[in-house]
Design a protein around this motif. Structure first.
Motif, PDB file in Angstrom:
ATOM      1  N   SER A   1     -11.779   1.774  -4.431  1.00  0.00           N
ATOM      2  CA  SER A   1     -11.435   0.387  -4.710  1.00  0.00           C
ATOM      3  C   SER A   1     -10.259   0.377  -5.687  1.00  0.00           C
ATOM      4  O   SER A   1     -10.118   1.272  -6.521  1.00  0.00           O
ATOM      5  N   THR A   2      -9.448  -0.674  -5.575  1.00  0.00           N
ATOM      6  CA  THR A   2      -8.328  -0.793  -6.521  1.00  0.00           C
ATOM      7  C   THR A   2      -8.845  -0.958  -7.959  1.00  0.00           C
ATOM      8  O   THR A   2      -8.109  -0.705  -8.903  1.00  0.00           O
ATOM      9  N   SER A   3     -10.123  -1.355  -8.096  1.00  0.00           N
ATOM     10  CA  SER A   3     -10.695  -1.473  -9.446  1.00  0.00           C
ATOM     11  C   SER A   3     -10.783  -0.113 -10.128  1.00  0.00           C
ATOM     12  O   SER A   3     -10.915  -0.049 -11.359  1.00  0.00           O
ATOM     13  N   ALA A   4     -10.739   0.950  -9.332  1.00  0.00           N
ATOM     14  CA  ALA A   4     -10.763   2.294  -9.923  1.00  0.00           C
ATOM     15  C   ALA A   4      -9.521   2.523 -10.774  1.00  0.00           C
ATOM     16  O   ALA A   4      -9.498   3.400 -11.636  1.00  0.00           O
ATOM     17  N   ILE A   5      -8.473   1.749 -10.519  1.00  0.00           N
ATOM     18  CA  ILE A   5      -7.215   1.917 -11.269  1.00  0.00           C
ATOM     19  C   ILE A   5      -7.297   1.085 -12.555  1.00  0.00           C
ATOM     20  O   ILE A   5      -6.948  -0.105 -12.562  1.00  0.00           O
ATOM     21  N   LEU A   6      -7.832   1.674 -13.582  1.00  0.00           N
ATOM     22  CA  LEU A   6      -7.982   1.033 -14.905  1.00  0.00           C
ATOM     23  C   LEU A   6      -8.678  -0.324 -14.844  1.00  0.00           C
ATOM     24  O   LEU A   6      -8.401  -1.206 -15.654  1.00  0.00           O
ATOM     25  N   GLY A   7      -9.546  -0.510 -13.847  1.00  0.00           N
ATOM     26  CA  GLY A   7     -10.266  -1.777 -13.723  1.00  0.00           C
ATOM     27  C   GLY A   7      -9.474  -2.811 -12.937  1.00  0.00           C
ATOM     28  O   GLY A   7     -10.031  -3.661 -12.264  1.00  0.00           O
TER      29      GLY A   7
ATOM     30  N   VAL B   1      -5.328  -0.619   2.445  1.00  0.00           N
ATOM     31  CA  VAL B   1      -5.763  -1.401   1.289  1.00  0.00           C
ATOM     32  C   VAL B   1      -6.083  -2.804   1.791  1.00  0.00           C
ATOM     33  O   VAL B   1      -5.238  -3.450   2.429  1.00  0.00           O
ATOM     34  N   GLU B   2      -7.298  -3.235   1.524  1.00  0.00           N
ATOM     35  CA  GLU B   2      -7.786  -4.540   1.984  1.00  0.00           C
ATOM     36  C   GLU B   2      -6.775  -5.651   1.699  1.00  0.00           C
ATOM     37  O   GLU B   2      -6.350  -5.831   0.549  1.00  0.00           O
TER      38      GLU B   2
ATOM     39  N   PRO C   1       0.861  -1.178   0.000  1.00  0.00           N
ATOM     40  CA  PRO C   1       0.000   0.000   0.000  1.00  0.00           C
ATOM     41  C   PRO C   1       0.901   1.233   0.000  1.00  0.00           C
ATOM     42  O   PRO C   1       2.016   1.180   0.521  1.00  0.00           O
ATOM     43  N   ALA C   2       0.447   2.305  -0.614  1.00  0.00           N
ATOM     44  CA  ALA C   2       1.295   3.494  -0.705  1.00  0.00           C
ATOM     45  C   ALA C   2       0.462   4.761  -0.596  1.00  0.00           C
ATOM     46  O   ALA C   2      -0.754   4.746  -0.820  1.00  0.00           O
ATOM     47  N   LEU C   3       1.124   5.837  -0.226  1.00  0.00           N
ATOM     48  CA  LEU C   3       0.521   7.165  -0.294  1.00  0.00           C
ATOM     49  C   LEU C   3       1.370   7.979  -1.250  1.00  0.00           C
ATOM     50  O   LEU C   3       2.606   7.902  -1.212  1.00  0.00           O
ATOM     51  N   GLU C   4       0.710   8.724  -2.105  1.00  0.00           N
ATOM     52  CA  GLU C   4       1.461   9.671  -2.913  1.00  0.00           C
ATOM     53  C   GLU C   4       1.044  11.084  -2.541  1.00  0.00           C
ATOM     54  O   GLU C   4      -0.145  11.376  -2.429  1.00  0.00           O
ATOM     55  N   VAL C   5       2.025  11.946  -2.345  1.00  0.00           N
ATOM     56  CA  VAL C   5       1.745  13.364  -2.120  1.00  0.00           C
ATOM     57  C   VAL C   5       2.046  14.089  -3.429  1.00  0.00           C
ATOM     58  O   VAL C   5       3.147  13.975  -3.978  1.00  0.00           O
ATOM     59  N   ILE C   6       1.036  14.767  -3.941  1.00  0.00           N
ATOM     60  CA  ILE C   6       1.230  15.554  -5.156  1.00  0.00           C
ATOM     61  C   ILE C   6       1.186  17.030  -4.781  1.00  0.00           C
ATOM     62  O   ILE C   6       0.507  17.415  -3.824  1.00  0.00           O
ATOM     63  N   ASP C   7       1.931  17.833  -5.500  1.00  0.00           N
ATOM     64  CA  ASP C   7       2.033  19.260  -5.177  1.00  0.00           C
ATOM     65  C   ASP C   7       2.320  20.005  -6.479  1.00  0.00           C
ATOM     66  O   ASP C   7       3.468  20.329  -6.775  1.00  0.00           O
TER      67      ASP C   7
ATOM     68  N   LEU D   1      -4.662  -7.992  -7.331  1.00  0.00           N
ATOM     69  CA  LEU D   1      -5.015  -6.764  -6.615  1.00  0.00           C
ATOM     70  C   LEU D   1      -6.331  -6.165  -7.092  1.00  0.00           C
ATOM     71  O   LEU D   1      -6.620  -5.002  -6.825  1.00  0.00           O
ATOM     72  N   ARG D   2      -7.125  -6.977  -7.781  1.00  0.00           N
ATOM     73  CA  ARG D   2      -8.415  -6.473  -8.247  1.00  0.00           C
ATOM     74  C   ARG D   2      -9.396  -6.357  -7.092  1.00  0.00           C
ATOM     75  O   ARG D   2      -9.400  -7.197  -6.195  1.00  0.00           O
ATOM     76  N   ASP D   3     -10.229  -5.299  -7.145  1.00  0.00           N
ATOM     77  CA  ASP D   3     -11.395  -5.233  -6.265  1.00  0.00           C
ATOM     78  C   ASP D   3     -11.092  -5.202  -4.780  1.00  0.00           C
ATOM     79  O   ASP D   3     -11.820  -5.779  -3.993  1.00  0.00           O
ATOM     80  N   LEU D   4     -10.027  -4.562  -4.392  1.00  0.00           N
ATOM     81  CA  LEU D   4      -9.723  -4.445  -2.968  1.00  0.00           C
ATOM     82  C   LEU D   4     -10.174  -3.076  -2.481  1.00  0.00           C
ATOM     83  O   LEU D   4      -9.971  -2.064  -3.151  1.00  0.00           O
ATOM     84  N   LYS D   5     -10.776  -3.070  -1.296  1.00  0.00           N
ATOM     85  CA  LYS D   5     -11.273  -1.820  -0.737  1.00  0.00           C
ATOM     86  C   LYS D   5     -10.090  -0.942  -0.298  1.00  0.00           C
ATOM     87  O   LYS D   5      -9.118  -1.447   0.280  1.00  0.00           O
ATOM     88  N   VAL D   6     -10.204   0.335  -0.574  1.00  0.00           N
ATOM     89  CA  VAL D   6      -9.164   1.292  -0.198  1.00  0.00           C
ATOM     90  C   VAL D   6      -9.820   2.388   0.650  1.00  0.00           C
ATOM     91  O   VAL D   6     -10.838   2.947   0.248  1.00  0.00           O
TER      92      VAL D   6
END
Ligand code: OOG
Ligand code: MG
Length: 254
Positions: free
Chosen positions: A191-197, A243-244, A134-140, A174-179
């Motif tokens: 959900s990880t599914s948000a990432i291009l399915g 991440v689930e 699992p990761a966090l990205e900080v964008i600025d 890693l499909r369909d995991l709750k975030v």
């Protein structure tokens, strides 16, 4: 100015915006920039960081989710570079004073166990992955109010500012995991599914872009697959992504 001079001048502008924490207007207000030109500015910008001793640690994808595409008004995947100076340890502090208007997103990180040749269609990136986290990205964004065109954000190294990695575990589906992203009292669920399915699809997209943009993929590189939810402002205190089945990762804005 010829093209090389323009590239250098635009990279300097974004570099100074970051180091002085002063947002700048969109480059495309005053310059014609196509996607090739935008990646050239990104290369020059990253070269400035490397010249100061930063080491490349991997790549990040952007706009791999509908939520992000809608939030930012763009529709195609982009790639940026990560360096060791952007890395924050899990549960570590991140100084908000060093940033302009940071936002944070929950992501999935892949780690490459070997070099991959982006030009070889039989060399699958997923097969080279030796761990996920699992990761966090900080964008600025270095642009005022995060207002930019597709070309602007590529030039600005896709708004990359910092990243945090949770515990690594062996590769898995890693499909369909709750975030769940928790920041203060605000909770954002996705959900990880948000990432291009399927985040694995992000890897396929990545190989193609790396081939086109001549970006190497090396053993040990981290790949951030893109946000699973829209980004939220990074504030003082604790922000956590869970991440689930993969665990959690935390950063403290100070
Ligand atoms: C660009 C970065 C997008 C993602 O995960 O989609 C990104 C931005 O939104 O400023 O990192
Ligand atoms: Mg991101």
């Amino acid at each position: 100015m010829d093209a090389t001079e323009t590239t250098a001048a635009l990279a300097d502008r974004l570099d100074t915006a970051r180091t002085t924490r002063t947002a700048v207007p969109s480059l495309t207000d005053t310059h014609r920039l196509d996607v090739d030109g935008a990646y050239a500015v990104q290369r020059a910008l990253v070269a400035r960081r490397r010249a100061r001793g930063e080491r490349l640690t991997g790549v990040k994808l952007g706009f791999t989710s509908e939520a992000k595409m809608a939030q930012m008004g763009v529709s195609e995947v982009i790639v940026g570079r990560l360096t060791d100076a952007m890395r924050v340890t899990d549960d570590g502090d991140l100084a908000l004073g060093g940033l302009i208007h940071p936002k944070v997103e929950p992501e999935i990180a892949y780690r490459l166990g070997r070099d991959v040749d982006p030009g070889d269609p039989t060399d699958f990136l997923l097969a080279a992955v030796d761990a996920v986290a699992p990761a966090l990205e900080v964008i600025d964004s270095r642009y005022r109010d995060f207002r930019f065109t597709y070309e602007d954000v590529i030039a600005d190294n896709t708004s990359a500012a910092a990243y945090v990695l949770g515990p690594w575990s062996p590769p898995r589906d890693l499909r369909d995991l709750k975030v769940v992203l928790t920041s203060g009292i605000q909770e954002t669920t996705g959900s990880t599914s948000a990432i291009l399915g399927d985040p694995a699809r992000a890897l396929r997209a990545l190989r193609d872009i790396c081939h086109r943009r001549v970006i190497p993929l090396r053993a040990g590189d981290v790949v951030l697959a893109g946000a699973a939810t829209a980004a939220v402002p990074l504030t003082a205190g604790t922000t956590r992504a869970e991440v689930e089945g993969l665990g959690a990762v935390t950063v403290r804005g100070v």
